[in-house]
Design a protein around this motif. Structure first.
Motif, PDB file in Angstrom:
ATOM      1  N   GLU A 130       0.833  -1.205   0.000  1.00  0.00           N
ATOM      2  CA  GLU A 130       0.000   0.000   0.000  1.00  0.00           C
ATOM      3  C   GLU A 130       0.863   1.250   0.000  1.00  0.00           C
ATOM      4  OE1 GLU A 130      -3.532  -2.072   2.750  1.00  0.00           O
ATOM      5  OE2 GLU A 130      -2.441  -0.309   3.460  1.00  0.00           O
ATOM      6  N   GLN A 131       0.291   2.342  -0.508  1.00  0.00           N
ATOM      7  CA  GLN A 131       0.977   3.633  -0.531  1.00  0.00           C
ATOM      8  C   GLN A 131       0.841   4.310   0.826  1.00  0.00           C
ATOM      9  OE1 GLN A 131      -0.393   6.146  -3.693  1.00  0.00           O
ATOM     10  NE2 GLN A 131       0.747   7.959  -2.987  1.00  0.00           N
ATOM     11  N   TRP A 132       1.836   5.085   1.181  1.00  0.00           N
ATOM     12  CA  TRP A 132       1.808   5.858   2.428  1.00  0.00           C
ATOM     13  C   TRP A 132       1.132   7.204   2.149  1.00  0.00           C
ATOM     14  CZ3 TRP A 132       3.922   4.453   7.275  1.00  0.00           C
ATOM     15  CH2 TRP A 132       3.891   5.458   8.250  1.00  0.00           C
ATOM     16  N   TYR A 133       0.163   7.578   2.993  1.00  0.00           N
ATOM     17  CA  TYR A 133      -0.563   8.838   2.824  1.00  0.00           C
ATOM     18  C   TYR A 133      -0.258   9.793   3.969  1.00  0.00           C
ATOM     19  CZ  TYR A 133      -3.226   6.245  -0.664  1.00  0.00           C
ATOM     20  OH  TYR A 133      -3.589   5.495  -1.762  1.00  0.00           O
ATOM     21  N   LEU A 134      -0.613  11.039   3.773  1.00  0.00           N
ATOM     22  CA  LEU A 134      -0.406  12.050   4.801  1.00  0.00           C
ATOM     23  C   LEU A 134      -1.124  11.672   6.092  1.00  0.00           C
ATOM     24  CD1 LEU A 134       0.648  14.812   5.717  1.00  0.00           C
ATOM     25  CD2 LEU A 134      -1.411  15.858   4.696  1.00  0.00           C
ATOM     26  N   ASN A 153      -1.479   8.811   7.284  1.00  0.00           N
ATOM     27  CA  ASN A 153      -0.643   7.853   8.018  1.00  0.00           C
ATOM     28  C   ASN A 153       0.393   8.572   8.871  1.00  0.00           C
ATOM     29  OD1 ASN A 153      -0.735   5.985   4.990  1.00  0.00           O
ATOM     30  ND2 ASN A 153      -1.857   5.455   6.864  1.00  0.00           N
TER      31      ASN A 153
END
Length: 645
Positions: free
Chosen positions: A495-499, A501
């Motif tokens: 999965e992509q890391w988001y703000l 997170n």
């Protein structure tokens, strides 16, 4: 005269007139008559000028007697040769084994002491019943031993005397099929042994004196000391110097320092009779007791911490809890408790299978050491580390102000503070004291005019403080925890890391996991001036190891310490400490668990602030909030500590 004539005369001269009545004189012809049955009789034949000798052969009966005698001699000679030459060494060994019996003298384990020299354990005498049948089928008792293993009457009579089921006893007896001794039962008292000896008179069923552990404070120290037990097959294969029936550490400090405190067994050589009864002692080598272990634990303090944690768990309806207290100036652990616990004395003589199964299936996990092996989201107790990182990286200064209105919005996402009304304008000290989420969202992920640390720098600083790795405490099964970053999330979760997170990361939520031991040690490094020690259960300067030094400047650490002191003063979140007589600092934490109906409660506290000698973390699993549930437990613990230490 030839030898034949001499021998004949000796025979005939032995008869005299003085012989007893009924005897008769033996003539020379009679004396030689025996030869007629054994040897051919010679006679001379032919002309006077050409005499030659002819032999007349004896009867068939004489030949048979001769050959039979010769055959019997050869058989006896062959048997003697077989026993004394071919199998001489082997038979000598069997004879010695029949004549002598070796008996192990068990070494008492070294005593474990607390920091004041008070014993935490003792050794008490016990007895083991050993089944030691002959290894060789040529032994006179070999068949008897095999028959008894299959004798259901024998098994059913002996089993209840050892508090075993017939099936359990039969299984143990079957283990001796290869000739190796088997310990049937341990922890028997003298009456048990006498009862077995009176009921059964079997040379290969013997008793052995065994020093057994007695844990003086039972469940209060169980998760630290661990327990001992009979060496398993794996232990026998892994460690040299062990034999069947040896006692070894199975968990805790008993396991970690087993080689030190185990000692070395002695041996007694006994001369026994054909019934296996001892005749005399032929030789003896005394056992060497194990070395003592001096720990950093405070026995009385440990008992107080256990009692208060137990009360806190029950009052908050938590599923469990942990507490860790250490000296921040050197890393020595003063107390370590996990609740619920168990009584290690049940393991000493072999735990009842039903009790062990009960403990294993208990949803509260009494055998699990939450303080060292449990990894949990820390919540706001992580914020002092983020504050140190932000100051150290120059993201903020201690005077920079963030306006907390209770929530911030990023696109369609809203990130709220725990206080929905907001905290207003806060700087570093107030943000730590009030545990302002908006402030830490801002300095961690960035918002408004602040760029923020970002996830990678948060991870770097978390690892600098010892999170995400084992601390190498002298203890088995220490958890590593988890310090995530974008790369980890991509590799592990795909999965992509988001703000969002990063915002959650900044307040100790998301995928971040720590153990109570790790977070205690990390925050202790902030309050001691920037030195990260390896935690230790051993007392003494030689055991103090530094993992990291100069984690941050004195100015940075001083600002964070000011915020932590404000936590325990009016306006802070740790209201149970507002009137505490000793000046202390701390940090509350309430961590989401993924369940809507429960949160983990954390509280870290240290003091006195002008001469810190204790740092304490209280953790309540699914136990509510740091302020309302964990802090009162810490208050009661430190009430006792500062009055008595």
């Amino acid at each position: 005269m030839d030898l034949k004539d001499i021998w004949g005369e000796n025979i005939t001269s032995s008869s005299s007139k003085k012989e007893r009545r009924g005897s008769r004189k033996v003539s020379l012809a009679d004396a030689f008559s025996w030869l007629h049955g054994m040897l051919p009789e010679p006679k001379k034949v032919g002309s006077p000028s050409g005499l030659w000798t002819e032999f007349t052969w004896p009867s068939i009966r004489g030949v048979a007697l001769f050959l039979g005698t010769l055959f019997l001699f050869l058989v006896l000679f062959g048997r003697l040769f077989h026993l004394q030459v071919v199998f001489g060494a082997r038979n000598r060994k069997l004879s010695d084994n029949n004549h002598y019996r070796k008996q192990v003298i068990r070494a008492p384990r070294g005593i474990i002491y607390d920091r004041y020299g008070e014993p935490l354990v003792e050794n008490k005498p016990g007895f083991s019943l050993v089944w030691d049948p002959p290894a060789s089928s040529e032994h006179s008792y070999f068949s008897e031993a095999e028959n008894l293993v299959e004798d259901s009457d024998f098994v059913e009579r002996l089993a209840p005397m050892l508090e075993l089921s017939p099936q359990e006893l039969k299984s143990k007896l079957m283990q001796s099929k290869d000739g190796s001794p088997v310990v049937l039962a341990t922890g028997l008292d003298r009456d048990d042994v006498l009862a077995v000896e009176m009921e059964f008179s079997i040379p290969f069923l013997s008793t052995e004196v065994v020093p057994l552990r007695n844990y003086l404070f039972g469940k209060e120290v169980a998760h630290v000391l661990g327990f001992t037990g009979e060496a398993s097959l794996e232990d026998l294969q892994q460690f040299s110097g062990l034999d069947v029936g040896a006692r070894v550490g199975k968990s805790g400090l008993e396991r970690e320092f087993d080689l030190l405190i185990r000692g070395h067994p002695g041996e007694r050589v006994l001369e026994v009779d054909v019934l296996g009864e001892t005749v005399t002692e032929k030789a003896k080598k005394e056992a060497e007791p194990g070395q003592v272990l001096e720990t950093s634990l405070d026995k009385d303090f440990q008992r107080v911490v256990f009692a208060e944690l137990e009360k806190g768990v029950r009052d908050s309806d938590a599923t469990g809890g942990a507490a860790v207290a250490m000296d921040p100036s050197n890393g020595e652990v003063l107390s370590l408790v996990s609740f619920p616990s168990y009584d290690p004395n049940h393991f000493v003589s072999g735990i009842d299978p039903s009790l062990y199964q009960e403990w294993k299936t208990d949803v509260r996990k009494p055998l699990f050491n939450r303080a060292v092996s449990g990894a949990y989201p820390p919540g706001s107790i992580f914020k002092p580390i983020v504050a140190t990182a932000a100051l150290g990286e120059g993201v903020i200064t201690a005077k920079d102000v963030v306006n907390c209105k209770g929530a911030i919005s990023v696109g369609s996402f809203v990130y709220r503070d725990w206080d929905l009304g907001g905290h207003g304008r806060v700087s570093l000290v107030d943000a730590i004291a009030k545990s302002c989420d908006i402030y830490f969202y801002t300095i961690g992920g960035g918002y408004g005019g602040f760029r923020g640390l970002g996830p990678d720098r948060i991870a770097i600083w978390a690892r600098k403080f010892g999170l995400g790795s084992q601390l190498n405490l002298e203890f088995p099964w220490e958890a590593t925890g988890l310090v995530p970053n974008p790369e980890w999330k991509e590799d592990v979760k795909g999965e992509q890391w988001y703000l969002g997170n990063t915002y959650h990361y900044s307040i100790g939520q998301g995928d971040l996991l720590v153990t109570p031991l790790q977070i205690t040690n990390a925050l202790a490094a902030i309050v001691n001036g920037g030195t990260l020690y390896r935690p230790t259960f051993l007392r003494g300067a030689s055991n103090h190891y530094v993992l990291q030094e100069n984690l941050a400047s004195p100015e940075v650490l001083g600002n964070v310490q000011n915020g932590m002191q404000a936590v325990c003063q009016p306006g802070g979140t740790a209201y149970p400490f507002f009137d505490f007589p000793v000046e202390v600092g701390g940090k509350t934490g309430t961590a989401e668990t993924g369940r809507s109906d429960s949160t983990h409660a954390w509280f870290f506290v240290y003091g006195p602030v002008d001469d810190v000698n204790i740092a304490l973390t209280v953790f309540l699993e699914n136990g509510g909030s740091g302020s309302h549930d964990a802090a009162p437990v810490a208050r009661r613990i430190l009430d006792w500590y500062f009055k008595n230490r």
